[in-house]
Design an enzyme around this catalytic site. Structure first.
Site, PDB file in Angstrom:
ATOM      1  CE  LYS A  70      23.096   4.508   3.930  1.00  0.00           C
ATOM      2  NZ  LYS A  70      22.579   3.558   2.911  1.00  0.00           N
ATOM      3  NE  ARG A 113      19.387   1.466   2.551  1.00  0.00           N
ATOM      4  CZ  ARG A 113      19.220   2.433   1.670  1.00  0.00           C
ATOM      5  NH1 ARG A 113      18.864   2.161   0.414  1.00  0.00           N
ATOM      6  NH2 ARG A 113      19.433   3.690   2.027  1.00  0.00           N
ATOM      7  CD  GLN A 141      23.082  -0.327  -4.343  1.00  0.00           C
ATOM      8  OE1 GLN A 141      22.092  -1.007  -4.167  1.00  0.00           O
ATOM      9  NE2 GLN A 141      23.496   0.548  -3.456  1.00  0.00           N
ATOM     10  CG  ASP A 162      27.842  -2.177 -16.319  1.00  0.00           C
ATOM     11  OD1 ASP A 162      27.341  -2.007 -15.184  1.00  0.00           O
ATOM     12  OD2 ASP A 162      28.759  -1.465 -16.761  1.00  0.00           O
ATOM     13  CB  VAL A 163      27.931   1.478 -20.005  1.00  0.00           C
ATOM     14  CG1 VAL A 163      26.534   2.025 -20.207  1.00  0.00           C
ATOM     15  CG2 VAL A 163      28.440   1.812 -18.611  1.00  0.00           C
ATOM     16  N   GLY A 225      18.446   3.100  -8.824  1.00  0.00           N
ATOM     17  CA  GLY A 225      19.729   3.760  -9.022  1.00  0.00           C
ATOM     18  C   GLY A 225      19.687   5.270  -8.899  1.00  0.00           C
TER      19      GLY A 225
END
Length: 329
Positions: A70, A113, A141, A162-163, A225
């Protein structure tokens, strides 16, 4: 003459369900921890001028007799450009002849995945009665993190932080009807994790994204992350509250997991405090959760066995369903 099967993002999405991907990742983790995989630590190529990195991730899985590589890029600044943070390609190779047989879009494959990896880990480490999920990071994600969590546990409620509040609201509007659960947008990361049974961190932050003292007893945390030694998405205050700290790959974690390497460097945590690899738990070589009140942490930096395992499954499913475009080279 070589013939390649090209699979678009939509065709990759159509090929495999999240439940299938979770099972595939579990088998891949077992193979990795049992030494049944050829999976070198990935090679990162930094592009400092543009605050990005391109990763090269090869692997051979003898169990399914499949090889692949990948090539994936992570460019956090793409959000401001209206582009995906993560983009890439997966090349599948016939292990018998070494001939490339397929090329597929890898932005969604990576999200799939990675979500499935956390789903597999949550199935081992979270409480079976987990009903509340907290997601930090409203990108692709974060979406698959919640989807995988809901695939392995009876999730009834989710919170998203989230920011960029607009991104969080878009996340809730999309995922609530898709999964059939209530999703609330929180203004504060502490509020997001407060009372959650499973916490998933899916950001590109270089500093801890939530206060560890807000975790409830019995919570499970997935940190997916951060992927460099300098990034610390999950803080020491969380790490030191955990009874079990589990990684995807010990070798890769000791190269890339800033969430662990930074505390080790400061002397507040030791390599010996890592319980082991998630594959070892799946194989029965290490124990999983033993107490409903203990806090557990799964740290994944991302390993190529997942890409090849899920990529192989996508390739097989696509052939069965007649998906993709064949091109002669």
């Amino acid at each position: 003459m070589t013939e390649l099967l090209f699979l678009s993002r939509g065709e990759v999405m159509e090929s495999v369900t999240m439940a299938e991907a979770v099972d595939s990742c579990e088998e891949a983790y077992k193979a990795l921890s049992a030494g049944r995989a050829v999976a070198p630590v990935r090679v990162p190529v930094e592009v400092k001028k543009h605050n990005g990195v391109t990763l090269f991730m090869p692997c051979h899985l003898p169990g399914v007799d499949s090889t692949g590589v990948k090539v994936v890029s992570v460019y956090p600044g793409n959000v401001k450009r209206g582009l995906p943070t993560i983009a890439g390609l997966m090349v599948m190779v016939d292990a018998t002849t070494g001939t490339p047989v397929a090329v597929m879009e890898a932005g969604y494959l990576t999200a799939l995945r990675t979500g499935a990896a956390s789903g597999a880990a949550s199935r081992q480490l979270s409480r079976p009665d987990a009903r509340v999920a907290a997601i930090l990071g409203a990108g692709a994600q974060g979406r698959t993190q919640l989807e995988a969590t809901a695939a392995v546990r009876p999730i009834e409620e989710a919170r998203i932080y989230d920011v960029f509040e607009e991104s969080a609201r878009a996340f809730a509007a999309e995922m609530a009807p898709r999964l059939g659960i209530d999703i609330s947008v929180t203004q504060d990361p502490g509020e997001c994790v407060d009372g959650a049974d499973i916490v998933c961190c899916a950001t590109t932050s270089w500093t801890p994204v939530f206060p560890g003292d807000r975790l409830k007893p019995g919570a499970h945390v997935n940190g997916i992350g951060s992927f460099t030694p300098q990034m610390q998405e999950v803080g020491e205050d969380t790490l030191l509250r955990c009874s079990l700290v589990v990684v995807d790959s010990m070798e890769a974690a000791m190269e890339e997991a800033g969430d662990l390497l930074i505390p080790i460097g400061r002397g507040s945590f030791r390599k010996e405090d890592i319980h082991g690899e998630i594959g070892q738990i799946m194989l029965g070589k290490k124990h999983g959760r033993q107490d409903p009140e203990e806090i557990t942490f799964f740290k994944a930096v991302g390993v190529s066995v997942l890409d090849v395992a899920v990529g192989h499954l996508i390739y097989e499913k696509a052939i069965d369903r007649g998906l993709g475009t064949r091109v002669r080279l």
